[in-house]
Scaffold this active site. Sequence first.
Site, PDB file in Angstrom:
ATOM      1  N   GLY A   1      -7.942 -27.805  -9.633  1.00 47.81           N
ATOM      2  CA  GLY A   1      -7.770 -26.478  -8.597  1.00 47.81           C
ATOM      3  C   GLY A   1      -6.896 -26.693  -7.172  1.00 47.81           C
ATOM      4  O   GLY A   1      -5.444 -26.442  -7.471  1.00 47.81           O
ATOM      5  N   GLY A   2      -7.416 -27.055  -6.447  1.00 41.09           N
ATOM      6  CA  GLY A   2      -6.821 -27.724  -4.836  1.00 41.09           C
ATOM      7  C   GLY A   2      -5.979 -28.807  -5.049  1.00 41.09           C
ATOM      8  O   GLY A   2      -4.938 -28.265  -4.405  1.00 41.09           O
TER       9      GLY A   2
ATOM     10  N   GLU B   1     -17.599 -27.914 -16.481  1.00 38.56           N
ATOM     11  CA  GLU B   1     -17.036 -27.547 -14.363  1.00 38.56           C
ATOM     12  C   GLU B   1     -18.571 -27.081 -14.080  1.00 38.56           C
ATOM     13  O   GLU B   1     -18.620 -25.886 -13.440  1.00 38.56           O
ATOM     14  CB  GLU B   1     -15.478 -26.873 -14.877  1.00 38.56           C
ATOM     15  CG  GLU B   1     -15.576 -25.719 -12.740  1.00 38.56           C
ATOM     16  CD  GLU B   1     -14.180 -25.828 -13.085  1.00 38.56           C
ATOM     17  OE1 GLU B   1     -12.534 -26.343 -12.775  1.00 38.56           O
ATOM     18  OE2 GLU B   1     -13.966 -24.429 -13.088  1.00 38.56           O
TER      19      GLU B   1
ATOM     20  N   ASN C   1      -5.018 -24.994 -12.162  1.00 42.50           N
ATOM     21  CA  ASN C   1      -5.540 -24.429 -12.402  1.00 42.50           C
ATOM     22  C   ASN C   1      -5.069 -23.591 -10.416  1.00 42.50           C
ATOM     23  O   ASN C   1      -5.818 -23.926 -10.070  1.00 42.50           O
ATOM     24  CB  ASN C   1      -7.100 -24.447 -12.573  1.00 42.50           C
ATOM     25  CG  ASN C   1      -7.251 -22.299 -12.159  1.00 42.50           C
ATOM     26  OD1 ASN C   1      -6.772 -21.882 -11.806  1.00 42.50           O
ATOM     27  ND2 ASN C   1      -8.518 -22.264 -12.381  1.00 42.50           N
ATOM     28  N   TRP C   2      -3.698 -22.925 -10.254  1.00 44.17           N
ATOM     29  CA  TRP C   2      -3.301 -22.348  -9.333  1.00 44.17           C
ATOM     30  C   TRP C   2      -3.924 -20.885  -8.569  1.00 44.17           C
ATOM     31  O   TRP C   2      -3.866 -20.667  -7.479  1.00 44.17           O
ATOM     32  CB  TRP C   2      -1.981 -21.863  -9.049  1.00 44.17           C
ATOM     33  CG  TRP C   2      -0.769 -22.771  -9.989  1.00 44.17           C
ATOM     34  CD1 TRP C   2      -1.634 -24.178  -9.746  1.00 44.17           C
ATOM     35  CD2 TRP C   2       0.639 -23.028  -9.588  1.00 44.17           C
ATOM     36  NE1 TRP C   2      -0.224 -24.863 -10.168  1.00 44.17           N
ATOM     37  CE2 TRP C   2       0.790 -24.441 -10.074  1.00 44.17           C
ATOM     38  CE3 TRP C   2       1.296 -21.982  -9.081  1.00 44.17           C
ATOM     39  CZ2 TRP C   2       2.562 -24.381 -10.472  1.00 44.17           C
ATOM     40  CZ3 TRP C   2       2.821 -21.908  -9.849  1.00 44.17           C
ATOM     41  CH2 TRP C   2       3.292 -23.223 -10.130  1.00 44.17           C
ATOM     42  N   LYS C   3      -4.826 -20.629  -9.646  1.00 37.67           N
ATOM     43  CA  LYS C   3      -5.902 -19.831  -9.166  1.00 37.67           C
ATOM     44  C   LYS C   3      -5.062 -18.844  -8.421  1.00 37.67           C
ATOM     45  O   LYS C   3      -3.780 -18.075  -8.767  1.00 37.67           O
ATOM     46  CB  LYS C   3      -6.663 -20.018  -8.202  1.00 37.67           C
ATOM     47  CG  LYS C   3      -7.668 -21.505  -8.620  1.00 37.67           C
ATOM     48  CD  LYS C   3      -9.573 -21.318  -7.796  1.00 37.67           C
ATOM     49  CE  LYS C   3      -9.650 -22.401  -8.325  1.00 37.67           C
ATOM     50  NZ  LYS C   3     -10.657 -22.680  -8.259  1.00 37.67           N
TER      51      LYS C   3
ATOM     52  N   HIS D   1     -13.643 -18.858 -16.886  1.00 34.98           N
ATOM     53  CA  HIS D   1     -13.920 -19.850 -15.575  1.00 34.98           C
ATOM     54  C   HIS D   1     -14.172 -18.930 -14.493  1.00 34.98           C
ATOM     55  O   HIS D   1     -14.682 -18.194 -14.750  1.00 34.98           O
ATOM     56  CB  HIS D   1     -12.618 -19.114 -14.736  1.00 34.98           C
ATOM     57  CG  HIS D   1     -12.707 -20.843 -13.796  1.00 34.98           C
ATOM     58  ND1 HIS D   1     -13.118 -19.953 -12.583  1.00 34.98           N
ATOM     59  CD2 HIS D   1     -12.306 -21.906 -13.440  1.00 34.98           C
ATOM     60  CE1 HIS D   1     -12.600 -20.851 -11.654  1.00 34.98           C
ATOM     61  NE2 HIS D   1     -12.491 -22.033 -12.579  1.00 34.98           N
TER      62      HIS D   1
ATOM     63  N   SER E   1     -13.397 -30.480  -7.884  1.00 38.33           N
ATOM     64  CA  SER E   1     -12.809 -31.201  -7.035  1.00 38.33           C
ATOM     65  C   SER E   1     -12.146 -32.350  -7.510  1.00 38.33           C
ATOM     66  O   SER E   1     -13.137 -33.406  -6.517  1.00 38.33           O
ATOM     67  CB  SER E   1     -14.214 -31.328  -5.815  1.00 38.33           C
ATOM     68  OG  SER E   1     -14.443 -30.490  -5.170  1.00 38.33           O
TER      69      SER E   1
HETATM   70  P1  PGA Z   1     -11.031 -27.134  -7.792  1.00 38.27           P
HETATM   71  O1  PGA Z   1     -11.246 -26.113  -9.004  1.00 38.27           O
HETATM   72  O2  PGA Z   1     -10.181 -28.654  -8.595  1.00 38.27           O
HETATM   73  O3  PGA Z   1     -10.846 -26.444  -6.481  1.00 38.27           O
HETATM   74  O4  PGA Z   1     -12.817 -27.402  -7.398  1.00 38.27           O
HETATM   75  C1  PGA Z   1     -11.646 -26.056  -9.668  1.00 38.27           C
HETATM   76  C2  PGA Z   1     -11.102 -24.791 -10.638  1.00 38.27           C
HETATM   77  O5  PGA Z   1     -11.401 -24.209 -10.440  1.00 38.27           O
HETATM   78  O6  PGA Z   1     -10.589 -24.915 -11.535  1.00 38.27           O
END
Ligand code: PGA
Length: 255
Positions: free
Chosen positions: A235-236, A165, A9-11, A95, A214
């Site tokens: 995400g990150g 999540e 998820n590149w946001k 999300h 995370s």
């Molecule tokens: P994260 O984000 O891996 O940076 O915690 C996950 C997400 O929000 O889908």
Amino acid sequence: MQKHIIAGNWKMNPAHQDEAHALASNIEAGCAALGKNIEVAVCPPFPYLAAVRAAVKKVKCGAQNVFWEERGAYTGEVSPLQLKNLGVAYVILGHSERRMHLWETNEMINKKTKAALECRLSVILCIGESEREDGEIPSVVGDQLAQALSGVKKNFLKNLTVCYEPVWAISTNKNARPDTPDNAFRAGVFVRKIVTGLYDRKTADTLRVIYGGSVRKDNISAFLTEGRMQGALIGGASLDADEFIAIAALASRAK
Ligand code: PGA
């Protein structure tokens, strides 16, 4: 059983299409040799979908949102049909960042889920609590799931992935920490119990449930083995090609 999935998820990243194209190309190259037992997807922002779609083959392309109507006067929205016609395979819905910043309600998420599934997009449906007080998964998570699935026909659930999540585990949130594999396991049981109630046991048993929050290369294996999760939403760590490829490789080897 559905295959395991590692979805990025590149946001709202990166800032430029060239970077998006390079990231997608690197991930495609790094995942090309992975076995057929795993699906890998990247979900860039809307403006990069076409470029990313063109850069990947084995890796699937996903969107981070979709509207519930197919066409019409809906300024600023993107329809499931448009995504489908672009070769997009997945869409992330529900999300917590959209629930929080864009005021998406369970009712809106339900409409989007139905529209996306009816258009033959695969949905990664995110659910999760903002706080956990006594160790138990709060009932709000069950409500999110039941409401998102209201009126969704059983035969569509093969194209649905539920992503547990917890909001407090998302890396960009204050004092974020990943959930434990043990809790993820309990979340999987919790999700299947609700789906058994809404549909039946067989549907619940074949549903794909993944974890997000995370996830990195040093904890993915524990979520898949001890946590019995069938993949992860990243995400990150999905913005770093090497880290993301390492996560996908570990997932393809997890038993
Ligand atoms: P994260 O984000 O891996 O940076 O915690 C996950 C997400 O929000 O889908």
